[in-house]
Every structure is written in C-alpha cells, then in structure tokens.
Write a protein that holds these residues in place. Structure first.
Motif, PDB file in Angstrom:
ATOM      1  N   CYS A   7     -71.940 -60.675  -0.314  1.00  0.00           N
ATOM      2  CA  CYS A   7     -73.442 -60.450  -0.063  1.00  0.00           C
ATOM      3  C   CYS A   7     -72.948 -59.656  -2.051  1.00  0.00           C
ATOM      4  O   CYS A   7     -73.986 -59.337  -2.734  1.00  0.00           O
ATOM      5  N   TRP A   8     -71.586 -59.460  -2.499  1.00  0.00           N
ATOM      6  CA  TRP A   8     -71.310 -59.329  -3.858  1.00  0.00           C
ATOM      7  C   TRP A   8     -71.366 -57.543  -3.612  1.00  0.00           C
ATOM      8  O   TRP A   8     -71.612 -56.961  -4.800  1.00  0.00           O
ATOM      9  N   ILE A   9     -71.894 -57.275  -2.654  1.00  0.00           N
ATOM     10  CA  ILE A   9     -72.095 -55.428  -2.997  1.00  0.00           C
ATOM     11  C   ILE A   9     -70.929 -54.421  -3.210  1.00  0.00           C
ATOM     12  O   ILE A   9     -69.903 -54.604  -2.252  1.00  0.00           O
ATOM     13  N   ARG A  27     -72.656 -55.996   9.686  1.00  0.00           N
ATOM     14  CA  ARG A  27     -71.251 -57.010   9.273  1.00  0.00           C
ATOM     15  C   ARG A  27     -71.719 -56.750   7.557  1.00  0.00           C
ATOM     16  O   ARG A  27     -71.978 -56.979   6.955  1.00  0.00           O
ATOM     17  N   LEU A  28     -70.456 -56.027   7.005  1.00  0.00           N
ATOM     18  CA  LEU A  28     -70.343 -55.604   5.753  1.00  0.00           C
ATOM     19  C   LEU A  28     -68.856 -56.633   4.829  1.00  0.00           C
ATOM     20  O   LEU A  28     -68.796 -56.163   3.533  1.00  0.00           O
ATOM     21  N   ASN A  29     -69.127 -57.012   5.520  1.00  0.00           N
ATOM     22  CA  ASN A  29     -67.415 -57.638   5.626  1.00  0.00           C
ATOM     23  C   ASN A  29     -67.591 -58.331   3.906  1.00  0.00           C
ATOM     24  O   ASN A  29     -68.699 -58.542   3.469  1.00  0.00           O
ATOM     25  N   ASN A  30     -66.342 -58.089   3.303  1.00  0.00           N
ATOM     26  CA  ASN A  30     -66.236 -59.752   1.997  1.00  0.00           C
ATOM     27  C   ASN A  30     -67.143 -58.835   0.910  1.00  0.00           C
ATOM     28  O   ASN A  30     -67.440 -60.242   0.398  1.00  0.00           O
ATOM     29  N   ASP A  50     -68.191 -54.473  10.935  1.00  0.00           N
ATOM     30  CA  ASP A  50     -67.089 -54.991  10.464  1.00  0.00           C
ATOM     31  C   ASP A  50     -67.211 -54.845   9.049  1.00  0.00           C
ATOM     32  O   ASP A  50     -67.391 -54.688   8.139  1.00  0.00           O
ATOM     33  N   LEU A  51     -66.137 -54.632   8.428  1.00  0.00           N
ATOM     34  CA  LEU A  51     -65.852 -53.476   7.516  1.00  0.00           C
ATOM     35  C   LEU A  51     -64.516 -54.180   6.568  1.00  0.00           C
ATOM     36  O   LEU A  51     -63.765 -53.690   5.182  1.00  0.00           O
ATOM     37  N   SER A  52     -63.904 -55.740   6.670  1.00  0.00           N
ATOM     38  CA  SER A  52     -62.987 -56.723   5.972  1.00  0.00           C
ATOM     39  C   SER A  52     -63.171 -56.569   4.907  1.00  0.00           C
ATOM     40  O   SER A  52     -64.373 -56.896   4.792  1.00  0.00           O
ATOM     41  N   ASN A  53     -62.287 -57.253   4.550  1.00  0.00           N
ATOM     42  CA  ASN A  53     -62.081 -57.592   3.203  1.00  0.00           C
ATOM     43  C   ASN A  53     -62.693 -56.942   2.538  1.00  0.00           C
ATOM     44  O   ASN A  53     -63.999 -57.689   1.113  1.00  0.00           O
ATOM     45  N   ASN A  54     -63.106 -55.831   1.642  1.00  0.00           N
ATOM     46  CA  ASN A  54     -63.368 -55.038   1.129  1.00  0.00           C
ATOM     47  C   ASN A  54     -62.514 -53.828   0.270  1.00  0.00           C
ATOM     48  O   ASN A  54     -60.963 -55.106   0.170  1.00  0.00           O
ATOM     49  N   LEU A  55     -62.921 -53.309  -0.384  1.00  0.00           N
ATOM     50  CA  LEU A  55     -61.844 -52.414  -1.113  1.00  0.00           C
ATOM     51  C   LEU A  55     -61.660 -50.968  -1.219  1.00  0.00           C
ATOM     52  O   LEU A  55     -62.032 -50.341  -1.647  1.00  0.00           O
TER      53      LEU A  55
END
Length: 132
Positions: A7-9, A27-30, A50-55
C-alpha cells in the motif's frame, strides 16, 4: 485479518490501530515503513504480524507492549528484508513465538536474540544473514 501489504505506507501513527484491540493478524509487508512508533500497543490479541520488506530500522518492545502489561502473545513474526539497527527488549516480544522469518537482516539483530528463552519456537528462518 487486516492486510495493508503493498500500500506504499511510509508512516504509521501512534494511534493508527488504537481501536483494533481484537485484531489477530496484521500484514504490513512490502511497504516503506521506517518505524512502528508504538502503534501496536493496543493490539492485545495480535498473534501474527508480517513486517517484511520494509525500511524498519528500529524495533522497541514499547512498539508492541506497554510496560504495565506483563506478556504478549505473538506467535508468528516476519521481519525479513529490513535494515534493522536498533533493538530494545526484543526477547520480551518474542517469548511465545512459534515461527519467525528473520532472513536478510542486520547481524546485530540476530546476535541480540536470546534463543534459549524461545521455548515455543518451532520454525526459524535466518538465511542470508552475515553471521560469524
């Protein structure tokens, strides 16, 4: 289940999930999230995140739990592919964990986990980490 993946969050406010205390799976991934800002404190029934693939650069126990509450029932955690640099009280968050995906993280994160306290852990992925 609340699925906010892809979602580009960029930013999660402290009260973003304030009234969702019955939420079990988040799910907050990507996305492009850098910090959790204490946003998960009221998610007392959260079992999976799921917090994968964030910064995400830092995870604090206070992002998940208040000091007054003694336990947290997170069973499933995905943090892979985050540039983690700071941790605080991480074992307090992971104590009930059954499954963790911690691949491709900063080696400091891996070294700070006390694995002997993770008695319920059944599956652990730590691939692609620079562990010496």
């Amino acid at each position: 289940i609340l699925d906010l993946s892809y979602c580009w969050i960029k930013l999660i406010g402290q009260y973003s999930f304030h009234k969702l205390n019955r939420l079990i799976d988040l799910r907050l991934n990507n996305n492009m999230i850098k910090s959790l800002n204490g946003s998960l404190i009221n998610l007392t029934n959260l079992e999976s995140i799921d917090l994968s693939n964030n910064l995400i650069q830092s995870i604090l126990s206070t992002d998940f739990i208040q000091y007054k509450r003694a336990s947290f029932s997170l069973n499933y955690l995905k943090l892979n592919n985050n540039p983690l640099k700071q941790l605080d009280g991480i074992n307090r968050i992971l104590i009930h964990l059954n499954m963790a995906n911690l691949n491709n993280l900063n080696s400091y994160f891996i070294e700070s986990i006390q694995f002997e306290s993770l008695l319920n852990l059944e599956e652990l992925d730590m691939s692609f980490n620079n562990i010496s």
